[in-house]
Scaffold this motif. Sequence first.
Motif, PDB file in Angstrom:
ATOM      1  N   LYS A 215      -3.114  -8.590  -3.356  1.00 27.72           N
ATOM      2  CA  LYS A 215      -2.313  -9.090  -4.467  1.00 27.72           C
ATOM      3  C   LYS A 215      -2.301  -8.055  -5.595  1.00 27.72           C
ATOM      4  O   LYS A 215      -3.034  -7.073  -5.572  1.00 27.72           O
ATOM      5  CB  LYS A 215      -2.896 -10.424  -4.959  1.00 27.72           C
ATOM      6  CG  LYS A 215      -2.800 -11.537  -3.936  1.00 27.72           C
ATOM      7  CD  LYS A 215      -3.290 -12.848  -4.512  1.00 27.72           C
ATOM      8  CE  LYS A 215      -3.148 -13.968  -3.494  1.00 27.72           C
ATOM      9  NZ  LYS A 215      -3.603 -15.277  -4.048  1.00 27.72           N
ATOM     10  N   TYR A 216      -1.452  -8.334  -6.579  1.00 25.96           N
ATOM     11  CA  TYR A 216      -1.315  -7.438  -7.727  1.00 25.96           C
ATOM     12  C   TYR A 216      -2.210  -7.938  -8.862  1.00 25.96           C
ATOM     13  O   TYR A 216      -1.879  -8.929  -9.511  1.00 25.96           O
ATOM     14  CB  TYR A 216       0.142  -7.375  -8.182  1.00 25.96           C
ATOM     15  CG  TYR A 216       1.032  -6.637  -7.230  1.00 25.96           C
ATOM     16  CD1 TYR A 216       1.620  -7.289  -6.157  1.00 25.96           C
ATOM     17  CD2 TYR A 216       1.261  -5.264  -7.377  1.00 25.96           C
ATOM     18  CE1 TYR A 216       2.428  -6.599  -5.252  1.00 25.96           C
ATOM     19  CE2 TYR A 216       2.067  -4.570  -6.489  1.00 25.96           C
ATOM     20  CZ  TYR A 216       2.642  -5.239  -5.430  1.00 25.96           C
ATOM     21  OH  TYR A 216       3.437  -4.553  -4.545  1.00 25.96           O
ATOM     22  N   PRO A 217      -3.314  -7.233  -9.135  1.00 23.74           N
ATOM     23  CA  PRO A 217      -4.205  -7.704 -10.189  1.00 23.74           C
ATOM     24  C   PRO A 217      -3.850  -7.200 -11.588  1.00 23.74           C
ATOM     25  O   PRO A 217      -4.342  -7.739 -12.579  1.00 23.74           O
ATOM     26  CB  PRO A 217      -5.559  -7.137  -9.769  1.00 23.74           C
ATOM     27  CG  PRO A 217      -5.226  -5.908  -8.999  1.00 23.74           C
ATOM     28  CD  PRO A 217      -3.897  -6.152  -8.342  1.00 23.74           C
ATOM     29  N   TYR A 218      -2.974  -6.200 -11.643  1.00 22.98           N
ATOM     30  CA  TYR A 218      -2.665  -5.593 -12.932  1.00 22.98           C
ATOM     31  C   TYR A 218      -1.208  -5.871 -13.305  1.00 22.98           C
ATOM     32  O   TYR A 218      -0.290  -5.581 -12.520  1.00 22.98           O
ATOM     33  CB  TYR A 218      -2.926  -4.085 -12.888  1.00 22.98           C
ATOM     34  CG  TYR A 218      -4.309  -3.757 -12.394  1.00 22.98           C
ATOM     35  CD1 TYR A 218      -4.500  -3.169 -11.157  1.00 22.98           C
ATOM     36  CD2 TYR A 218      -5.430  -4.077 -13.161  1.00 22.98           C
ATOM     37  CE1 TYR A 218      -5.773  -2.891 -10.681  1.00 22.98           C
ATOM     38  CE2 TYR A 218      -6.706  -3.804 -12.701  1.00 22.98           C
ATOM     39  CZ  TYR A 218      -6.870  -3.221 -11.462  1.00 22.98           C
ATOM     40  OH  TYR A 218      -8.138  -2.959 -10.999  1.00 22.98           O
ATOM     41  N   TRP A 219      -1.020  -6.404 -14.511  1.00 25.83           N
ATOM     42  CA  TRP A 219       0.301  -6.839 -14.950  1.00 25.83           C
ATOM     43  C   TRP A 219       0.579  -6.391 -16.374  1.00 25.83           C
ATOM     44  O   TRP A 219      -0.329  -6.340 -17.206  1.00 25.83           O
ATOM     45  CB  TRP A 219       0.395  -8.368 -14.903  1.00 25.83           C
ATOM     46  CG  TRP A 219       0.351  -8.907 -13.515  1.00 25.83           C
ATOM     47  CD1 TRP A 219      -0.754  -9.124 -12.752  1.00 25.83           C
ATOM     48  CD2 TRP A 219       1.465  -9.306 -12.724  1.00 25.83           C
ATOM     49  NE1 TRP A 219      -0.400  -9.631 -11.518  1.00 25.83           N
ATOM     50  CE2 TRP A 219       0.961  -9.754 -11.479  1.00 25.83           C
ATOM     51  CE3 TRP A 219       2.840  -9.324 -12.935  1.00 25.83           C
ATOM     52  CZ2 TRP A 219       1.799 -10.217 -10.456  1.00 25.83           C
ATOM     53  CZ3 TRP A 219       3.669  -9.792 -11.924  1.00 25.83           C
ATOM     54  CH2 TRP A 219       3.150 -10.222 -10.702  1.00 25.83           C
ATOM     55  N   GLY A 220       1.836  -6.127 -16.655  1.00 23.49           N
ATOM     56  CA  GLY A 220       2.264  -5.922 -18.009  1.00 23.49           C
ATOM     57  C   GLY A 220       2.588  -7.251 -18.665  1.00 23.49           C
ATOM     58  O   GLY A 220       2.502  -8.313 -18.037  1.00 23.49           O
TER      59      GLY A 220
ATOM     60  N   TYR B 245      11.048  -9.693 -16.967  1.00 22.54           N
ATOM     61  CA  TYR B 245      10.695  -8.746 -15.910  1.00 22.54           C
ATOM     62  C   TYR B 245       9.304  -8.189 -16.169  1.00 22.54           C
ATOM     63  O   TYR B 245       8.981  -7.792 -17.293  1.00 22.54           O
ATOM     64  CB  TYR B 245      11.716  -7.610 -15.866  1.00 22.54           C
ATOM     65  CG  TYR B 245      13.005  -8.006 -15.185  1.00 22.54           C
ATOM     66  CD1 TYR B 245      13.900  -8.860 -15.805  1.00 22.54           C
ATOM     67  CD2 TYR B 245      13.313  -7.548 -13.906  1.00 22.54           C
ATOM     68  CE1 TYR B 245      15.076  -9.246 -15.169  1.00 22.54           C
ATOM     69  CE2 TYR B 245      14.479  -7.918 -13.270  1.00 22.54           C
ATOM     70  CZ  TYR B 245      15.360  -8.768 -13.906  1.00 22.54           C
ATOM     71  OH  TYR B 245      16.525  -9.160 -13.271  1.00 22.54           O
ATOM     72  N   TYR B 246       8.520  -8.162 -15.093  1.00 26.23           N
ATOM     73  CA  TYR B 246       7.133  -7.740 -15.188  1.00 26.23           C
ATOM     74  C   TYR B 246       6.858  -6.573 -14.242  1.00 26.23           C
ATOM     75  O   TYR B 246       7.275  -6.607 -13.071  1.00 26.23           O
ATOM     76  CB  TYR B 246       6.191  -8.888 -14.826  1.00 26.23           C
ATOM     77  CG  TYR B 246       6.301 -10.080 -15.734  1.00 26.23           C
ATOM     78  CD1 TYR B 246       7.201 -11.098 -15.461  1.00 26.23           C
ATOM     79  CD2 TYR B 246       5.496 -10.186 -16.869  1.00 26.23           C
ATOM     80  CE1 TYR B 246       7.317 -12.192 -16.299  1.00 26.23           C
ATOM     81  CE2 TYR B 246       5.597 -11.280 -17.709  1.00 26.23           C
ATOM     82  CZ  TYR B 246       6.508 -12.277 -17.421  1.00 26.23           C
ATOM     83  OH  TYR B 246       6.611 -13.365 -18.251  1.00 26.23           O
ATOM     84  N   CYS B 247       6.140  -5.610 -14.743  1.00 22.11           N
ATOM     85  CA  CYS B 247       5.632  -4.522 -13.934  1.00 22.11           C
ATOM     86  C   CYS B 247       4.232  -4.902 -13.454  1.00 22.11           C
ATOM     87  O   CYS B 247       3.455  -5.513 -14.210  1.00 22.11           O
ATOM     88  CB  CYS B 247       5.577  -3.255 -14.791  1.00 22.11           C
ATOM     89  SG  CYS B 247       4.828  -1.840 -14.014  1.00 22.11           S
ATOM     90  N   ALA B 248       3.922  -4.576 -12.217  1.00 20.59           N
ATOM     91  CA  ALA B 248       2.601  -4.883 -11.665  1.00 20.59           C
ATOM     92  C   ALA B 248       2.118  -3.712 -10.812  1.00 20.59           C
ATOM     93  O   ALA B 248       2.929  -2.926 -10.308  1.00 20.59           O
ATOM     94  CB  ALA B 248       2.657  -6.154 -10.824  1.00 20.59           C
ATOM     95  N   ALA B 249       0.808  -3.639 -10.643  1.00 20.29           N
ATOM     96  CA  ALA B 249       0.232  -2.542  -9.866  1.00 20.29           C
ATOM     97  C   ALA B 249      -0.947  -3.040  -9.042  1.00 20.29           C
ATOM     98  O   ALA B 249      -1.635  -3.986  -9.434  1.00 20.29           O
ATOM     99  CB  ALA B 249      -0.213  -1.406 -10.792  1.00 20.29           C
ATOM    100  N   LYS B 250      -1.141  -2.388  -7.898  1.00 21.28           N
ATOM    101  CA  LYS B 250      -2.309  -2.689  -7.072  1.00 21.28           C
ATOM    102  C   LYS B 250      -2.694  -1.460  -6.283  1.00 21.28           C
ATOM    103  O   LYS B 250      -1.863  -0.580  -6.010  1.00 21.28           O
ATOM    104  CB  LYS B 250      -2.012  -3.850  -6.121  1.00 21.28           C
ATOM    105  CG  LYS B 250      -1.078  -3.507  -4.969  1.00 21.28           C
ATOM    106  CD  LYS B 250      -0.916  -4.705  -4.055  1.00 21.28           C
ATOM    107  CE  LYS B 250      -0.114  -4.385  -2.810  1.00 21.28           C
ATOM    108  NZ  LYS B 250      -0.936  -3.617  -1.842  1.00 21.28           N
ATOM    109  N   LEU B 251      -3.949  -1.421  -5.894  1.00 27.51           N
ATOM    110  CA  LEU B 251      -4.380  -0.375  -4.977  1.00 27.51           C
ATOM    111  C   LEU B 251      -3.863  -0.715  -3.578  1.00 27.51           C
ATOM    112  O   LEU B 251      -3.560  -1.870  -3.275  1.00 27.51           O
ATOM    113  CB  LEU B 251      -5.902  -0.277  -4.965  1.00 27.51           C
ATOM    114  CG  LEU B 251      -6.551   0.146  -6.289  1.00 27.51           C
ATOM    115  CD1 LEU B 251      -8.063  -0.001  -6.200  1.00 27.51           C
ATOM    116  CD2 LEU B 251      -6.170   1.573  -6.642  1.00 27.51           C
TER     117      LEU B 251
END
Length: 119
Positions: free
Chosen positions: A105-110, A94-100
Amino acid sequence: QVQLVESGGGLVQAGGSLRLSCAASGRPISDYHMAWFRQAPGRERELVAVITSHGFITYRQDSVKGRFTISRDNAKNMGYLDMNNLKPEDAAAYYCAAKLETQLKYPYWGQGTQVTVSS
């Protein structure tokens, strides 16, 4: 730029529960929409749930409705995925992701956290 670190995965029996956490740093997570994805071996990554920067849940995969809840605590710079009544088919990384809001798309990932469900 925001950095994300997941935790809370582990081995659980079918029917059990886990809470995944996503700790954000670098920038206030309140600026970002957050999402949880998962990927099982041999399968494509799939979107599980999405929560907006203001706390509105805009997506939950049909297979997790009624069992998984996405939430966030902007004051603590944290995101969460509460998973109840886990099934063997929920086993995945499972991955957490974030975007503005303006990003498609989601450029930031754990780095991901592993969930294993025994039957």
